[in-house]
Design an enzyme around this catalytic site. Structure first.
Site, PDB file in Angstrom:
ATOM      1  N   ALA A 196      -3.181 -21.124   1.918  1.00  0.00           N
ATOM      2  CA  ALA A 196      -5.020 -20.900   3.130  1.00  0.00           C
ATOM      3  C   ALA A 196      -4.836 -19.626   3.637  1.00  0.00           C
ATOM      4  O   ALA A 196      -5.420 -18.456   3.727  1.00  0.00           O
ATOM      5  CB  ALA A 196      -5.596 -21.533   2.848  1.00  0.00           C
ATOM      6  N   PRO A 198      -2.968 -15.888   6.357  1.00  0.00           N
ATOM      7  CA  PRO A 198      -4.553 -16.496   6.776  1.00  0.00           C
ATOM      8  C   PRO A 198      -5.567 -16.219   6.691  1.00  0.00           C
ATOM      9  O   PRO A 198      -6.592 -16.477   7.860  1.00  0.00           O
ATOM     10  CB  PRO A 198      -4.250 -15.186   8.358  1.00  0.00           C
ATOM     11  CG  PRO A 198      -3.859 -13.776   6.894  1.00  0.00           C
ATOM     12  CD  PRO A 198      -2.904 -14.545   5.769  1.00  0.00           C
ATOM     13  N   GLY A 199      -5.688 -16.463   5.821  1.00  0.00           N
ATOM     14  CA  GLY A 199      -7.223 -17.194   5.623  1.00  0.00           C
ATOM     15  C   GLY A 199      -8.246 -15.920   4.799  1.00  0.00           C
ATOM     16  O   GLY A 199      -9.227 -15.890   4.827  1.00  0.00           O
ATOM     17  N   GLY A 200      -7.620 -14.671   4.073  1.00  0.00           N
ATOM     18  CA  GLY A 200      -8.040 -14.506   4.078  1.00  0.00           C
ATOM     19  C   GLY A 200      -9.039 -14.246   2.653  1.00  0.00           C
ATOM     20  O   GLY A 200     -10.309 -13.523   2.519  1.00  0.00           O
ATOM     21  N   LYS A 201      -8.433 -15.231   1.309  1.00  0.00           N
ATOM     22  CA  LYS A 201      -9.298 -15.398   0.495  1.00  0.00           C
ATOM     23  C   LYS A 201     -10.176 -16.630   0.761  1.00  0.00           C
ATOM     24  O   LYS A 201     -11.318 -16.564   0.589  1.00  0.00           O
ATOM     25  CB  LYS A 201      -8.082 -15.930  -0.895  1.00  0.00           C
ATOM     26  CG  LYS A 201      -7.734 -13.976  -1.304  1.00  0.00           C
ATOM     27  CD  LYS A 201      -6.843 -14.488  -2.178  1.00  0.00           C
ATOM     28  CE  LYS A 201      -5.941 -13.290  -2.166  1.00  0.00           C
ATOM     29  NZ  LYS A 201      -4.635 -13.438  -1.792  1.00  0.00           N
ATOM     30  N   ASP A 247       1.467 -30.119   3.524  1.00  0.00           N
ATOM     31  CA  ASP A 247       2.287 -28.826   2.577  1.00  0.00           C
ATOM     32  C   ASP A 247       1.044 -29.059   1.172  1.00  0.00           C
ATOM     33  O   ASP A 247       1.177 -30.799   0.708  1.00  0.00           O
ATOM     34  CB  ASP A 247       3.448 -30.246   2.429  1.00  0.00           C
ATOM     35  CG  ASP A 247       4.709 -29.702   1.219  1.00  0.00           C
ATOM     36  OD1 ASP A 247       4.049 -28.870   0.600  1.00  0.00           O
ATOM     37  OD2 ASP A 247       5.565 -30.051   1.512  1.00  0.00           O
ATOM     38  N   ASP A 264      -2.673 -19.266  -4.585  1.00  0.00           N
ATOM     39  CA  ASP A 264      -2.367 -17.893  -3.727  1.00  0.00           C
ATOM     40  C   ASP A 264      -0.314 -18.170  -3.057  1.00  0.00           C
ATOM     41  O   ASP A 264      -0.925 -18.459  -1.892  1.00  0.00           O
ATOM     42  CB  ASP A 264      -3.080 -17.607  -2.510  1.00  0.00           C
ATOM     43  CG  ASP A 264      -2.646 -15.341  -2.883  1.00  0.00           C
ATOM     44  OD1 ASP A 264      -2.301 -15.260  -3.373  1.00  0.00           O
ATOM     45  OD2 ASP A 264      -3.007 -15.263  -1.149  1.00  0.00           O
ATOM     46  N   CYS A 317       1.147 -11.837  -4.635  1.00  0.00           N
ATOM     47  CA  CYS A 317       0.728 -10.964  -4.499  1.00  0.00           C
ATOM     48  C   CYS A 317       2.451  -9.730  -4.387  1.00  0.00           C
ATOM     49  O   CYS A 317       3.221  -9.092  -3.072  1.00  0.00           O
ATOM     50  CB  CYS A 317       0.565 -10.733  -3.286  1.00  0.00           C
ATOM     51  SG  CYS A 317       1.167 -11.123  -1.568  1.00  0.00           S
TER      52      CYS A 317
HETATM   53  C1  SAM Z   1       0.737 -15.466   0.098  1.00  0.00           C
HETATM   54  S1  SAM Z   1       0.269 -15.917   1.898  1.00  0.00           S
HETATM   55  C2  SAM Z   1      -1.345 -17.087   1.222  1.00  0.00           C
HETATM   56  C3  SAM Z   1      -1.928 -15.946   1.821  1.00  0.00           C
HETATM   57  C4  SAM Z   1      -3.754 -16.529   1.761  1.00  0.00           C
HETATM   58  N1  SAM Z   1      -4.146 -16.679   1.024  1.00  0.00           N
HETATM   59  C5  SAM Z   1      -4.615 -15.363   2.397  1.00  0.00           C
HETATM   60  O1  SAM Z   1      -5.467 -14.419   1.478  1.00  0.00           O
HETATM   61  O2  SAM Z   1      -4.881 -14.867   3.310  1.00  0.00           O
HETATM   62  C6  SAM Z   1       1.640 -17.792   1.349  1.00  0.00           C
HETATM   63  C7  SAM Z   1       0.904 -18.855   2.095  1.00  0.00           C
HETATM   64  O3  SAM Z   1       1.423 -19.724   1.686  1.00  0.00           O
HETATM   65  C8  SAM Z   1       1.990 -20.974   2.678  1.00  0.00           C
HETATM   66  N2  SAM Z   1       2.838 -21.949   2.139  1.00  0.00           N
HETATM   67  C9  SAM Z   1       4.254 -21.312   1.904  1.00  0.00           C
HETATM   68  N3  SAM Z   1       4.899 -23.071   1.103  1.00  0.00           N
HETATM   69  C10 SAM Z   1       3.939 -23.678   1.457  1.00  0.00           C
HETATM   70  C11 SAM Z   1       3.299 -25.470   0.973  1.00  0.00           C
HETATM   71  N4  SAM Z   1       4.383 -25.908   0.319  1.00  0.00           N
HETATM   72  N5  SAM Z   1       2.375 -25.578   0.967  1.00  0.00           N
HETATM   73  C12 SAM Z   1       1.215 -25.043   1.885  1.00  0.00           C
HETATM   74  N6  SAM Z   1       1.629 -24.156   1.873  1.00  0.00           N
HETATM   75  C13 SAM Z   1       2.011 -22.816   1.902  1.00  0.00           C
HETATM   76  C14 SAM Z   1       2.668 -20.131   3.384  1.00  0.00           C
HETATM   77  O4  SAM Z   1       3.136 -20.692   4.681  1.00  0.00           O
HETATM   78  C15 SAM Z   1       1.773 -19.009   3.733  1.00  0.00           C
HETATM   79  O5  SAM Z   1       0.977 -18.873   4.580  1.00  0.00           O
END
Ligand code: SAM
Length: 377
Positions: A196, A198-201, A247, A264, A317
């Site tokens: 999630a 930084p929380g945009g979605k 996680d 995402d 993305c």
């Molecule tokens: C593409 S970004 C998410 C952007 C977010 N959805 C938004 O719209 O603001 C991917 C995120 O996955 C997280 N991430 C990486 N591995 C992960 C895991 N095993 N479990 C949960 N989150 C994970 C990262 O910390 C990162 O913040």
């Protein structure tokens, strides 16, 4: 002159210290009393010079006897060439302002080389130099999108992004907003946003009225979700964001309870090159291979959280076929009974494994998406 000097300082931080342009530029500008137009020019110079580094080096190196120049000189030459080639700044202004921003001992060289750049046509040795991308990235997107489309996508991603603001004031690329729409969350529904930060979605989903559980592996980044949720959601917003750091592969949540689950996923980020000017020089080819197994595992884990009749949405993305098609193929192999849903809206084009937003057509970041519905009860 202050504008060019600050831009050079920032370019050196990006080139030499590995700073992220999209973080260091806004942070440094916050501490100055520069006018709006000057801030915009600093941003344009640093972002543009960084994106176009390979093309600019070609333009400059034609006129250097020895291309091994010290970093501040290299940065100034690139920045001068960027103004001439891309911003179409009149030669006299581009050269004199750049020369004025470099140390005295380098002024003669910078002046001589930039004048020659200004006087010569750019005849590119190949497309990859003109487009200013690493060879592997050009090869990858050419293989995945076809040569014509890859070129158009790179050209779009070499220009600054169109800034889009949601009704609640949150600045978010329209591509990300289209992913939120694709989740099709209804007011009152329980939604899990599994990656999630930084929380945009998450905040976009809560604005619709969903009750969102926003989880992310990174504790620091999870805090950003809470900060963003507080900033954009007010007491009148029907939806809520409940933040959990954890996680996605081992979530302490009751399985089968969410109406919508969004993954995402962490990805190579090749769809947001406009927004992250240094990313093209940072991302390595091997990252894609490393990411696919994690993306597939997260999608499989997310599947367990979806309630009967609920929807699972996977998004990235990026624009590579592998990061969309491979995790989706694995999911469908393990769960042959789930229904694959069609394109969320006209902007999405068919792609291997799902649908894609391509920046040249949509003027958004590049995104991939796949949506599934579980059988009811
Ligand atoms: C593409 S970004 C998410 C952007 C977010 N959805 C938004 O719209 O603001 C991917 C995120 O996955 C997280 N991430 C990486 N591995 C992960 C895991 N095993 N479990 C949960 N989150 C994970 C990262 O910390 C990162 O913040």
């Amino acid at each position: 002159m202050a504008v060019r000097r600050l831009a050079l300082e920032l370019l050196l931080r990006v080139d030499e210290q590995g700073a992220y342009a999209n973080l260091v530029v806004p942070a440094r500008l916050t501490g100055t009393d520069m006018s709006g137009p000057d801030r915009a020019l600093v941003t344009s110079l640093v972002y543009g010079t960084t994106r176009m580094r390979r093309a600019l080096d070609f333009l400059v190196d034609r006129f250097l006897h020895d291309p091994e120049v010290e970093p501040p000189v290299r940065a100034a030459l690139r920045m001068g060439a960027f103004q001439l080639q891309e911003l179409k700044t009149p030669p006299h202004a581009a050269v004199s302002t750049t020369v004025g921003a470099v140390p005295k001992r380098a002024r003669g060289l910078v002046n001589a080389v930039l004048r020659k750049v200004a006087g010569a046509e750019a005849s590119w040795p190949d497309e990859v130099t003109r487009l200013s991308v690493p060879d592997w990235l050009h090869d990858q997107l050419t293989a995945d999108l076809g040569a014509e489309r890859a070129t158009a996508v790179f050209e779009t991603m070499n220009r600054p992004p169109t800034v889009t603001e949601r009704p609640d004031g949150y600045i978010q690329d329209r591509g990300s907003q289209l992913v939120v729409d694709a989740v099709d969350a209804q007011p009152g529904q329980r939604v899990l946003d599994m990656c999630a930060a930084p929380g945009g979605k998450s905040t976009g989903l809560a604005a619709i009225g969903a009750r969102v559980v926003a989880s992310d592996l990174s504790l620091t980044r999870s805090r950003l979700v809470a900060v963003n949720a507080r900033a954009v959601l007010d007491a009148d917003t029907p939806g809520r964001v409940h933040v959990v750091a954890g996680d996605g592969l081992r979530l302490p949540l009751r399985p089968g309870t969410f109406d919508r689950v969004l993954v995402d996923a962490p990805c190579s980020g090749l769809g947001s090159l406009r927004r992250r000017p240094d990313a093209r020089w940072r991302i390595d080819e091997a990252a894609i291979e490393r990411l696919v197994p994690l993306q597939a595992a997260l999608l499989e884990s997310a599947m367990a959280q979806v309630a009967p009749g609920g929807m699972l949405v996977y998004s990235v993305c990026t624009l590579t076929n592998a990061e969309l098609a491979a995790p989706v193929a694995q999911l469908l192999h393990t769960h042959p009974g789930i229904e694959t849903l069609g394109a969320p809206s006209d902007e999405w084009e068919t792609a291997p494994g799902g649908y894609r937003l391509l920046p040249d057509r949509t003027d958004t970041d590049g995104m991939g998406i796949a949506r599934f519905r579980l059988p009811a009860g």
